[in-house]
Design a protein around this motif. Structure first.
Motif: not given
Length: 190
Positions: A123-145
């Motif tokens: 569950k801790a690994a899944e939580a870290q995965r979710d945080i990293s995935s959210a971080r990646d999503d925001k970086y992707d949007i930032a890159s597009g902008l």
């Protein structure tokens, strides 16, 4: 003394230099955003693999535990017909050993590999995965902008429309804000 046309050309050239500097800054931010996004993406993938491995290990422990528990129950049922005290003692010792193994499969704090510990780790690994995935999503949007900001700012040089440069700078600031959010509060907003 310079003519009004020369002064206008110099002022326009100075504006182009500022816009070029803006574009360079936006490109730098874009590079950082891409690096951050790639790092977050790789971390999300690694954490997903880690979680999958831990859940597979949990399932293997469950299967082993069930098998050993079933063997103990079967031997316990078979003891009913055994009258020889030495045989009963050996059978009981075997049953006790199997039940200790079942208990060890359930919780093994020393190695952190019991079923209870594996659930927590997965569950801790899944939580870290979710945080990293959210971080990646925001970086992707930032890159597009930032990419859009670079294009709009470049159009300001070609057209001479200063509002395009201001729009590019605004998008760049928004991209920077998303990068900061990705780094320091990746699960905020969306």
């Amino acid at each position: 003394m310079s003519s009004p046309a020369t002064e206008a050309a110099e002022n326009h050239g100075g504006g182009n230099k500022r816009i070029a500097l803006l574009i360079a800054l936006l490109a730098l931010l874009l590079a950082f955003s891409e690096i951050g996004g790639k790092s977050a993406e790789q971390d999300a993938l690694a954490r997903n693999i880690e979680a999958s491995n831990l859940w597979a290990f949990f399932q293997a422990k469950t299967i082993r535990s069930t098998t050993v528990r079933t063997a103990a129950e079967e031997m316990e049922a078979g003891m009913v017909g055994v009258t020889d005290p030495a045989a009963r003692e050996r059978m009981q010792k075997r049953i006790d050993d199997w039940l200790k193994t079942v208990a060890r499969y359930e919780s093994e704090p020393e190695t952190n590999e019991g079923r209870k510990e594996l659930v927590v780790r997965a569950k801790a690994a899944e939580a870290q995965r979710d945080i990293s995935s959210a971080r990646d999503d925001k970086y992707d949007i930032a890159s597009g902008l930032l990419q859009i900001a670079i294009v709009i700012s470049s159009a300001a040089i070609i057209t001479g429309v200063g509002l395009l440069a201001v729009t590019g700078a605004g998008l760049g600031l928004f991209g920077l804000a998303l990068m900061l959010l990705a780094q320091f509060a990746p699960t905020a907003l969306f």
